[in-house]
Design a protein around this motif. Structure first.
Motif, PDB file in Angstrom:
ATOM      1  N   GLU A  54      86.174  29.184 206.503  1.00 31.29           N
ATOM      2  CA  GLU A  54      86.615  27.829 206.205  1.00 31.29           C
ATOM      3  C   GLU A  54      85.430  26.888 206.385  1.00 31.29           C
ATOM      4  OE1 GLU A  54      90.307  26.854 208.123  1.00 31.29           O
ATOM      5  OE2 GLU A  54      89.951  24.712 207.988  1.00 31.29           O
TER       6      GLU A  54
ATOM      7  N   THR B 100      87.436  33.549 196.025  1.00 29.32           N
ATOM      8  CA  THR B 100      88.692  32.798 196.016  1.00 29.32           C
ATOM      9  C   THR B 100      88.538  31.571 196.904  1.00 29.32           C
ATOM     10  OG1 THR B 100      89.439  34.166 197.849  1.00 29.32           O
ATOM     11  CG2 THR B 100      90.204  34.775 195.651  1.00 29.32           C
TER      12      THR B 100
ATOM     13  N   PHE C 116      87.397  38.587 196.525  1.00 27.81           N
ATOM     14  CA  PHE C 116      88.341  39.653 196.185  1.00 27.81           C
ATOM     15  C   PHE C 116      87.747  40.546 195.100  1.00 27.81           C
ATOM     16  CE2 PHE C 116      92.658  39.121 197.971  1.00 27.81           C
ATOM     17  CZ  PHE C 116      92.438  37.994 198.759  1.00 27.81           C
TER      18      PHE C 116
ATOM     19  N   ASN D  52      90.675  42.127 199.490  1.00 21.45           N
ATOM     20  CA  ASN D  52      89.911  41.033 200.116  1.00 21.45           C
ATOM     21  C   ASN D  52      88.749  41.606 200.933  1.00 21.45           C
ATOM     22  OD1 ASN D  52      88.887  38.905 201.579  1.00 21.45           O
ATOM     23  ND2 ASN D  52      90.851  38.240 202.432  1.00 21.45           N
TER      24      ASN D  52
ATOM     25  N   GLU E 258      91.989  22.602 201.272  1.00 23.32           N
ATOM     26  CA  GLU E 258      92.960  21.699 201.900  1.00 23.32           C
ATOM     27  C   GLU E 258      92.477  20.280 201.649  1.00 23.32           C
ATOM     28  OE1 GLU E 258      93.458  22.956 206.108  1.00 23.32           O
ATOM     29  OE2 GLU E 258      92.380  24.718 205.425  1.00 23.32           O
TER      30      GLU E 258
ATOM     31  N   ASN F  95      88.425  26.848 202.067  1.00 24.79           N
ATOM     32  CA  ASN F  95      88.665  28.224 202.520  1.00 24.79           C
ATOM     33  C   ASN F  95      88.141  29.158 201.449  1.00 24.79           C
ATOM     34  OD1 ASN F  95      90.609  28.027 205.049  1.00 24.79           O
ATOM     35  ND2 ASN F  95      91.143  26.412 203.613  1.00 24.79           N
ATOM     36  N   TRP F  96      87.298  30.099 201.850  1.00 22.82           N
ATOM     37  CA  TRP F  96      86.573  30.902 200.872  1.00 22.82           C
ATOM     38  C   TRP F  96      86.599  32.384 201.245  1.00 22.82           C
ATOM     39  CZ3 TRP F  96      82.417  34.234 201.132  1.00 22.82           C
ATOM     40  CH2 TRP F  96      81.726  34.498 199.937  1.00 22.82           C
ATOM     41  N   SER F  97      86.777  33.200 200.265  1.00 22.35           N
ATOM     42  CA  SER F  97      86.720  34.640 200.480  1.00 22.35           C
ATOM     43  C   SER F  97      86.303  35.309 199.174  1.00 22.35           C
ATOM     44  CB  SER F  97      88.102  35.115 200.936  1.00 22.35           C
ATOM     45  OG  SER F  97      88.083  36.495 201.153  1.00 22.35           O
TER      46      SER F  97
ATOM     47  N   ARG G 126      91.773  28.265 217.077  1.00 24.45           N
ATOM     48  CA  ARG G 126      90.730  27.859 216.154  1.00 24.45           C
ATOM     49  C   ARG G 126      89.856  26.794 216.778  1.00 24.45           C
ATOM     50  NH1 ARG G 126      92.922  27.772 211.051  1.00 24.45           N
ATOM     51  NH2 ARG G 126      94.106  29.638 210.653  1.00 24.45           N
TER      52      ARG G 126
ATOM     53  N   GLY H 299      90.770  28.175 198.646  1.00 23.52           N
ATOM     54  CA  GLY H 299      91.962  27.356 198.902  1.00 23.52           C
ATOM     55  C   GLY H 299      91.503  26.065 199.551  1.00 23.52           C
TER      56      GLY H 299
ATOM     57  N   ASN I 125      90.589  36.239 207.723  1.00 16.21           N
ATOM     58  CA  ASN I 125      90.239  37.018 206.527  1.00 16.21           C
ATOM     59  C   ASN I 125      89.544  36.151 205.489  1.00 16.21           C
ATOM     60  OD1 ASN I 125      92.314  35.441 205.697  1.00 16.21           O
ATOM     61  ND2 ASN I 125      93.691  37.111 205.149  1.00 16.21           N
ATOM     62  N   LYS I 126      88.980  35.044 205.964  1.00 12.35           N
ATOM     63  CA  LYS I 126      88.296  34.097 205.078  1.00 12.35           C
ATOM     64  C   LYS I 126      87.421  33.195 205.932  1.00 12.35           C
ATOM     65  CE  LYS I 126      91.928  30.566 205.438  1.00 12.35           C
ATOM     66  NZ  LYS I 126      92.745  31.055 206.536  1.00 12.35           N
TER      67      LYS I 126
ATOM     68  N   PRO J  95      96.977  23.916 198.819  1.00  7.85           N
ATOM     69  CA  PRO J  95      97.545  24.839 197.843  1.00  7.85           C
ATOM     70  C   PRO J  95      97.293  26.280 198.283  1.00  7.85           C
ATOM     71  CG  PRO J  95      95.372  24.196 197.125  1.00  7.85           C
ATOM     72  CD  PRO J  95      95.576  23.565 198.484  1.00  7.85           C
ATOM     73  N   ILE J  96      97.971  27.210 197.649  1.00  5.05           N
ATOM     74  CA  ILE J  96      97.634  28.620 197.871  1.00  5.05           C
ATOM     75  C   ILE J  96      96.329  28.897 197.122  1.00  5.05           C
ATOM     76  CG2 ILE J  96      98.347  31.000 197.420  1.00  5.05           C
ATOM     77  CD1 ILE J  96     101.253  30.039 197.670  1.00  5.05           C
ATOM     78  N   TYR J  97      95.479  29.686 197.730  1.00  2.26           N
ATOM     79  CA  TYR J  97      94.151  29.930 197.142  1.00  2.26           C
ATOM     80  C   TYR J  97      94.220  30.636 195.795  1.00  2.26           C
ATOM     81  CZ  TYR J  97      94.770  34.745 198.754  1.00  2.26           C
ATOM     82  OH  TYR J  97      95.243  36.005 198.952  1.00  2.26           O
TER      83      TYR J  97
HETATM   84  P1  ADP Z   1      95.111  25.987 208.193  1.00  6.02           P
HETATM   85  O1  ADP Z   1      93.647  26.212 208.081  1.00  6.02           O
HETATM   86  O2  ADP Z   1      95.470  24.535 207.958  1.00  6.02           O
HETATM   87  O3  ADP Z   1      95.684  26.541 209.420  1.00  6.02           O
HETATM   88  P2  ADP Z   1      95.753  28.286 206.521  1.00  6.02           P
HETATM   89  O4  ADP Z   1      94.753  29.011 207.303  1.00  6.02           O
HETATM   90  O5  ADP Z   1      97.129  28.843 206.441  1.00  6.02           O
HETATM   91  O6  ADP Z   1      95.842  26.756 206.976  1.00  6.02           O
HETATM   92  O7  ADP Z   1      95.266  28.186 205.034  1.00  6.02           O
HETATM   93  C1  ADP Z   1      94.489  27.194 204.573  1.00  6.02           C
HETATM   94  C2  ADP Z   1      94.088  27.513 203.160  1.00  6.02           C
HETATM   95  O8  ADP Z   1      93.394  28.750 203.121  1.00  6.02           O
HETATM   96  C3  ADP Z   1      95.222  27.652 202.145  1.00  6.02           C
HETATM   97  O9  ADP Z   1      94.874  26.941 201.012  1.00  6.02           O
HETATM   98  C4  ADP Z   1      95.241  29.132 201.889  1.00  6.02           C
HETATM   99  O10 ADP Z   1      95.766  29.466 200.620  1.00  6.02           O
HETATM  100  C5  ADP Z   1      93.766  29.441 201.972  1.00  6.02           C
HETATM  101  N1  ADP Z   1      93.472  30.877 202.083  1.00  6.02           N
HETATM  102  C6  ADP Z   1      94.167  31.835 202.735  1.00  6.02           C
HETATM  103  N2  ADP Z   1      93.607  33.058 202.528  1.00  6.02           N
HETATM  104  C7  ADP Z   1      92.519  32.847 201.727  1.00  6.02           C
HETATM  105  C8  ADP Z   1      91.539  33.694 201.149  1.00  6.02           C
HETATM  106  N3  ADP Z   1      91.548  35.006 201.356  1.00  6.02           N
HETATM  107  N4  ADP Z   1      90.589  33.134 200.379  1.00  6.02           N
HETATM  108  C9  ADP Z   1      90.559  31.809 200.177  1.00  6.02           C
HETATM  109  N5  ADP Z   1      91.451  30.975 200.684  1.00  6.02           N
HETATM  110  C10 ADP Z   1      92.434  31.468 201.448  1.00  6.02           C
END
Ligand code: ADP
Ligand code: MG
Length: 702
Positions: A446, A188, A325, A331, A192, A321-323, A432, A190, A443-444, A273-275
């Protein structure tokens, strides 16, 4: 009452809901099975699906369809065909299953990196049914992969789909060992997306922005981002209006646009976006960039997606952002709560750590471009050295496991992986490390190195493949083990020892880190030209071949294409600079100094007693500056003319990097120096302060 969001969301997407509504039950289930299991589509079913898709889009006023694909130019391509056919003198609106599933395309004008000389020029596009068809600008777009007739991938999607398969194959083997019954594992993503919005009127006055997407000249403004007063600041009404329309357009296309905020630099913003599944995320990110640019125009803006549009302020990246599922919705990078989950989590975590350490070079290469060279390692984006941030808790746990010691008071026995408990650790997402290129964030992972305009396919192909490789090695060993628990424990301890050098929780921007990384033996490729040749290192070619991601011919072709792209970008930038310097900057300085000379002589005539007058001091500065500028310009002209166009792409890239880029930098320094002393009325184009702060003024758009 439906909310605005519910009403418009995915209204232009032929998604699961639309299919369920419009397809006969058996067709729907057959298609669903094809999608879920990644099989090829039966032609009968394709006909039924195509018909339903056509009816659905005609109702929405659509007349054309296109196979929408991602050639190696990095942007998307489309060629529209009407739903038009003629039968016995009558016109019909038709769209067959074969037209849906497969299209022909003349590949000859897309980069193929030499594949074309050995294979046919024509390519074909093949439907990716896992990514839904959508309507954009009144055209039905069918997401497709693009291949040559020999089956070689000519696009960014094909290797991404292959890498997702490879990852799934190996992850499933590992999950079996834990007794899981998942049948697929899907990465998956997401992404940014950072971007700049600048005023259209100002943009039009800058040839560098128009031709290269970034400024090639420009003195540092009195105010940049040092006050941090833009980051997460209140969003100005004109920007807000842009964001509202962008969100609407993205939602209509089913993109889960979620978060928006101002970024660090003035005029810089971000959308996240949401991932979703990696291939869909890649398609949607391409769409997002396109929509951003289009919507910006409606608001009198230009959306800049260049990695570094302005020197001295933050550039724009794309945090990937990568994970992973399981098809059952679990996850694999979520630490979980139970002991058994933890052991499995640890194994997947360590698979990623090993992957990043073993293939640092491939990750670096996946984000290498002329534009990103200005960003990586420039004290703001992540450094060019790939390392991983795990946070203190997780790092302490790995250290405890490695040394077989206790973690925060936990007894030694508890640190055995397996039935025993992995100590609970706080899942802290707040602290971070923004300087790390590859950070674990709860849980992912970045990956922060990709540049804003790049297709995320490239880096995800690498991440999926290298993690598949780790998992394959783990599965090979663990499947042979007599005692799974102890084999698992041994493997984890051994792999931590072998790969802990890649973990770095400190400041990635510091000079000390560069030295420390060298001591640890980590690779450091500051520029694209340093990085790219390693793409074709034997071990990397073999990795891609083993996992069926790229053939040796494909990887070589991509290597050539990347080098050629690098050379083209630098050449265009150098020529744009020369044009601006010859025809705009130098004449402006001369006009000003000419006027200054006239003024000076007039003043002297008027009052002969004056010895030195300020006009003369300034005149001298201007003439000296103009002379220096001219010298730099001549130097750049000469160097560009000496580029040997018959040399290999690598030799040309090296020459551009070593000779031409330093000359461009020198020319810029002289020009920027002039900008600070030439009266603003004479300066031929808008300056940084206008570009960066111009868009903040609220204009009445009526
Ligand atoms: P930031 O890094 O700016 O603090 P977030 O951590 O909330 O923001 O999320 C950043 C991105 O990571 C969003 O697009 C979110 O949907 C995505 N994300 C969250 N969980 C996962 C996942 N398990 N796998 C991939 N992408 C994810
Ligand atoms: Mg983030």
């Amino acid at each position: 009452m439906m909310s605005h969001l519910e009403e418009i969301f995915a209204c232009n997407v032929f998604n699961d809901e639309a299919m369920q509504k419009r397809l006969p039950k058996d067709t729907y289930h057959a298609l669903k099975k094809t999608i879920d299991e990644g099989r090829s589509l039966n032609p009968q079913i394709a006909n039924v699906v195509a018909h339903a898709m056509k009816e659905w889009s005609i109702e929405k006023g659509v007349t054309h369809y296109t196979h929408w694909f991602q050639p190696l130019t990095g942007i998307t391509a489309e060629k529209h065909d009407a739903f038009l056919s003629v039968s016995k003198g009558h016109i019909l609106q038709s769209f067959s299953g074969s037209e849906l599933v497969r299209g022909e395309s003349d590949a000859s004008s897309f980069p193929s990196g030499g594949l074309r000389s050995t294979f046919e020029a024509r390519g074909y596009t093949a439907w990716d049914p896992t990514s839904y068809a959508f309507i954009k600008d009144g055209v039905l777009c069918i997401p497709t992969a693009f291949c040559s007739y020999g089956g070689e991938a000519l696009d960014k999607k094909t290797p991404l789909l292959r890498s997702m398969e490879a990852l799934s194959r190996q992850a499933i083997r590992v999950l079996k060992l834990f007794g899981r019954d998942a049948v697929r594992v899907i990465p998956t993503v997401g992404p940014e997306q950072e971007y700049f919005l600048i005023d259209q009127e100002l943009y039009r006055q800058r040839k560098d922005l128009i031709l290269t997407g970034r400024t090639l000249f420009g003195a540092k403004p009195p105010k940049g981002q040092e006050l941090d007063d833009h980051y997460y600041g209140a969003i100005k009404p004109r920007i807000q209006a842009f964001m509202r329309e962008m969100n609407d357009e993205l939602w209509k296309l089913g993109v889960l646009a979620k978060t928006e905020h101002n970024e660090a630099a003035p005029s810089q913003h971000e959308m996240a976006p949401i991932y979703t599944y990696a291939n869909i995320a890649a398609d949607q990110n391409q769409l997002t960039m396109e929509i951003m640019k289009k919507v910006a125009e409606h608001h009198g803006f230009v959306c800049l997606l260049s990695e570094k549009p302005f020197e001295g302020v933050n550039g724009s990246g794309k945090h990937n952002n990568w994970s992973m599922f399981t098809n059952t919705g679990f996850n694999l990078l979520d630490p979980g709560d139970s002991a058994y989950d933890s052991a499995q989590f640890l194994l997947f975590l360590i698979a990623v750590i090993k992957a990043v350490d073993d293939y640092q070079d491939l990750l670096r290469i996946s984000v290498a471009s002329a534009g990103n060279d200005h960003r990586l390692g420039s004290s703001e984006a992540p450094p060019a050295i790939i390392s991983m941030f795990l946070g203190t808790e997780l790092t302490d746990i790995l250290t405890a496991l490695e040394n077989e010691t206790s973690y925060e008071g936990h007894a030694q026995s508890e640190m055995t992986i397996g039935v025993h408990v992995l100590p609970k650790f706080p899942k802290d997402n707040t602290d971070r490390n923004r300087t790390s290129p590859f950070a674990f964030t709860g849980n992912k992972f970045e990956f922060r190195s990709p540049g804003a305009p790049e297709s995320i396919s490239d880096c995800n192909v690498v991440i999926n493949t290298i993690v598949a490789e780790s998992l394959q090695q783990f599965a090979d060993q663990l499947e042979q083990a007599e005692d799974f628990q102890s084999a698992l424990h041994e493997l984890i301890v051994r792999e931590i020892k072998a790969h802990k050098r890649i973990i770095f929780n400190g400041n990635g921007y510091s000079v000390e880190w560069i030295q420390e990384a060298a001591r640890r033996g980590l690779t450091n490729y500051p520029s694209t030209v340093d990085a790219l040749p390693h793409m074709i290192d034997a071990r990397n070619v073999s990795l891609f071949e083993r996992h069926h991601i790229f053939s040796a011919a494909e990887i070589h072709s991509r290597y050539e294409i990347n080098l050629e792209a690098y050379c083209k970008v630098i050449k265009i930038e150098a020529d744009t600079m020369r044009m601006m310097a010859h025809r705009q900057i130098l004449p402006a300085v001369m006009r000003y100094s000419g006027d200054m000379a006239r003024t000076a002589s007039e003043i002297k005539r008027y009052s002969a007693v004056l010895n030195t007058i300020p006009e003369e001091t300034l005149l001298k500065q201007l003439c000296d500056g103009a002379a220096a500028l001219q010298k730099c310009l001549e130097n750049l002209d000469t160097l560009v003319s000496h580029l040997d166009r018959s040399a290999s792409a690598y030799e040309q890239a090296l020459y551009l990097r070593r000779q031409v880029i330093p000359a461009m930098e020198e020319l810029r320094r002289e020009a920027d120096q002039m900008e600070t002393i030439v009266e603003s009325r004479y300066w031929p184009f808008p300056t940084y302060d206008e570009l960066l702060f111009g868009s903040e003024t609220h204009r009445d758009m009526t």
